[in-house]
Design an enzyme around this catalytic site. Sequence first.
Site, PDB file in Angstrom:
ATOM      1  N   ASP A 117       0.857  -1.188   0.000  1.00  0.00           N
ATOM      2  CA  ASP A 117       0.000   0.000   0.000  1.00  0.00           C
ATOM      3  C   ASP A 117       0.891   1.237   0.000  1.00  0.00           C
ATOM      4  OD1 ASP A 117      -2.472  -1.316   0.007  1.00  0.00           O
ATOM      5  OD2 ASP A 117      -2.540  -1.438   2.180  1.00  0.00           O
ATOM      6  N   ASP A 131      -7.155  -1.077  -4.684  1.00  0.00           N
ATOM      7  CA  ASP A 131      -8.257  -0.730  -3.777  1.00  0.00           C
ATOM      8  C   ASP A 131      -9.170   0.327  -4.405  1.00  0.00           C
ATOM      9  OD1 ASP A 131      -7.065  -2.439  -1.884  1.00  0.00           O
ATOM     10  OD2 ASP A 131      -5.949  -0.790  -0.965  1.00  0.00           O
TER      11      ASP A 131
END
Length: 160
Positions: A117, A131
């Site tokens: 991330d 995402d």
Amino acid sequence: MSRRTALLGALVLALAVFAVDQGLKRLVEGSMRLGESIPLIDGVLHLTFIKNPGGAFGILGGQAGILLLGSAVAVAFVLWMLLAGEPTRATTAGCGLILGGAAGNLVDRILEGEVTDYVDLRVWPIFNAADVAIVLGVGLLLLAALRPEGDAKPSKEAAP
């Protein structure tokens, strides 16, 4: 739109999302140290490299089996949506975005046991391009579901 066209369109979009997601992850991993944060808009948007062993918001960390099963169920459901009804542009795009995002995060989980991330808004948990694609895809599917069945333009001959 035919099922074949919808399926092909969704798969092309999924491949594009997957490629962008994996490319950005490799770029971050190759150019930043784990935990490093670079302000892009100070206090608002930072590029922060973390590894997330869980699902959204880090939930179910260490539960790789459940996360993999959930991903498989989501992919199966999206494919069923593409093959079951009359596909629209919104459902095709939504399914493509979800498939590409799910594949991007799934590959990370399978190969590394965690997901890379990097998008840090400072008021939300850190996330990635996969995402974003999943959230946009779900939003498109919700909008498509809320749209009236007969979304064709009304006939000019319709009586009052």
